[in-house]
Design a protein around this motif. Structure first.
Motif, PDB file in Angstrom:
ATOM      1  N   GLU A   1     -43.736 -19.159  15.623  1.00 32.22           N
ATOM      2  CA  GLU A   1     -44.572 -19.960  14.738  1.00 32.22           C
ATOM      3  C   GLU A   1     -43.872 -20.260  13.419  1.00 32.22           C
ATOM      4  O   GLU A   1     -44.079 -21.324  12.823  1.00 32.22           O
ATOM      5  N   GLU A   2     -43.045 -19.337  12.952  1.00 35.12           N
ATOM      6  CA  GLU A   2     -42.330 -19.518  11.691  1.00 35.12           C
ATOM      7  C   GLU A   2     -41.003 -20.274  11.875  1.00 35.12           C
ATOM      8  O   GLU A   2     -40.300 -20.538  10.901  1.00 35.12           O
ATOM      9  N   GLY A   3     -40.660 -20.608  13.119  1.00 37.54           N
ATOM     10  CA  GLY A   3     -39.468 -21.399  13.381  1.00 37.54           C
ATOM     11  C   GLY A   3     -38.176 -20.622  13.475  1.00 37.54           C
ATOM     12  O   GLY A   3     -37.092 -21.182  13.372  1.00 37.54           O
ATOM     13  N   PHE A   4     -38.277 -19.301  13.693  1.00 39.29           N
ATOM     14  CA  PHE A   4     -37.078 -18.467  13.781  1.00 39.29           C
ATOM     15  C   PHE A   4     -36.619 -18.202  15.207  1.00 39.29           C
ATOM     16  O   PHE A   4     -35.535 -17.694  15.428  1.00 39.29           O
TER      17      PHE A   4
ATOM     18  N   LEU B   1     -32.970 -16.190   8.049  1.00 39.00           N
ATOM     19  CA  LEU B   1     -33.207 -17.391   7.263  1.00 39.00           C
ATOM     20  C   LEU B   1     -33.165 -18.605   8.171  1.00 39.00           C
ATOM     21  O   LEU B   1     -32.240 -18.766   8.970  1.00 39.00           O
ATOM     22  N   ASN B   2     -34.172 -19.449   8.059  1.00 33.07           N
ATOM     23  CA  ASN B   2     -34.174 -20.735   8.731  1.00 33.07           C
ATOM     24  C   ASN B   2     -33.580 -21.727   7.729  1.00 33.07           C
ATOM     25  O   ASN B   2     -34.213 -22.044   6.725  1.00 33.07           O
ATOM     26  N   ILE B   3     -32.345 -22.170   7.979  1.00 30.69           N
ATOM     27  CA  ILE B   3     -31.663 -23.017   6.998  1.00 30.69           C
ATOM     28  C   ILE B   3     -32.276 -24.409   6.884  1.00 30.69           C
ATOM     29  O   ILE B   3     -32.084 -25.079   5.878  1.00 30.69           O
ATOM     30  N   ILE B   4     -33.032 -24.820   7.880  1.00 30.93           N
ATOM     31  CA  ILE B   4     -33.673 -26.130   7.826  1.00 30.93           C
ATOM     32  C   ILE B   4     -34.916 -26.077   6.933  1.00 30.93           C
ATOM     33  O   ILE B   4     -35.080 -26.880   6.021  1.00 30.93           O
TER      34      ILE B   4
ATOM     35  N   GLU C   1     -35.736 -23.408   5.091  1.00 28.89           N
ATOM     36  CA  GLU C   1     -35.442 -22.466   4.002  1.00 28.89           C
ATOM     37  C   GLU C   1     -36.437 -21.298   3.946  1.00 28.89           C
ATOM     38  O   GLU C   1     -36.583 -20.652   2.922  1.00 28.89           O
ATOM     39  N   LYS C   2     -37.090 -21.031   5.067  1.00 27.92           N
ATOM     40  CA  LYS C   2     -37.981 -19.874   5.142  1.00 27.92           C
ATOM     41  C   LYS C   2     -37.158 -18.616   5.381  1.00 27.92           C
ATOM     42  O   LYS C   2     -36.158 -18.639   6.096  1.00 27.92           O
ATOM     43  N   LYS C   3     -37.608 -17.521   4.787  1.00 26.10           N
ATOM     44  CA  LYS C   3     -36.984 -16.220   4.988  1.00 26.10           C
ATOM     45  C   LYS C   3     -37.977 -15.304   5.686  1.00 26.10           C
ATOM     46  O   LYS C   3     -39.186 -15.432   5.491  1.00 26.10           O
ATOM     47  N   PHE C   4     -37.452 -14.395   6.464  1.00 25.03           N
ATOM     48  CA  PHE C   4     -38.295 -13.455   7.195  1.00 25.03           C
ATOM     49  C   PHE C   4     -37.626 -12.093   7.109  1.00 25.03           C
ATOM     50  O   PHE C   4     -36.483 -11.928   7.545  1.00 25.03           O
TER      51      PHE C   4
END
Length: 71
Positions: free
Chosen positions: A63-66, A5-8, A10-13
């Motif tokens: 690319e997804e910020g993870f 989870l990118n807490i900034i 809020e994306k999940k992978f």
């Protein structure tokens, strides 16, 4: 499976078994060539194919910020 989870943003992978394997080794600072070799042995694929798949996975995480890669 692992969910990151990118807490900034809020994306999940969701990572499958292979993605989880790679992710855990990244967290352990395992060099890419060692991860590639291990995956080659597990999945019985060629080095070039494994490197291509690994690079695509890393790029997608970036690319997804993870993941932020520093060389």
């Amino acid at each position: 499976m692992i969910v990151i989870l990118n807490i900034i943003s809020e994306k999940k992978f969701l990572l499958n078994e292979t993605g989880s394997f790679i992710w855990n080794h990244i967290l352990d600072s395992t060099p890419q060539d060692e991860i590639d070799s291990a995956l080659e042995n597990i999945y019985k694929v060629g080095k070039d194919e494994m490197k291509k798949d690994f690079d695509e996975f890393i790029l997608e995480l970036q690319e997804e910020g993870f993941l932020d890669v520093h060389e």
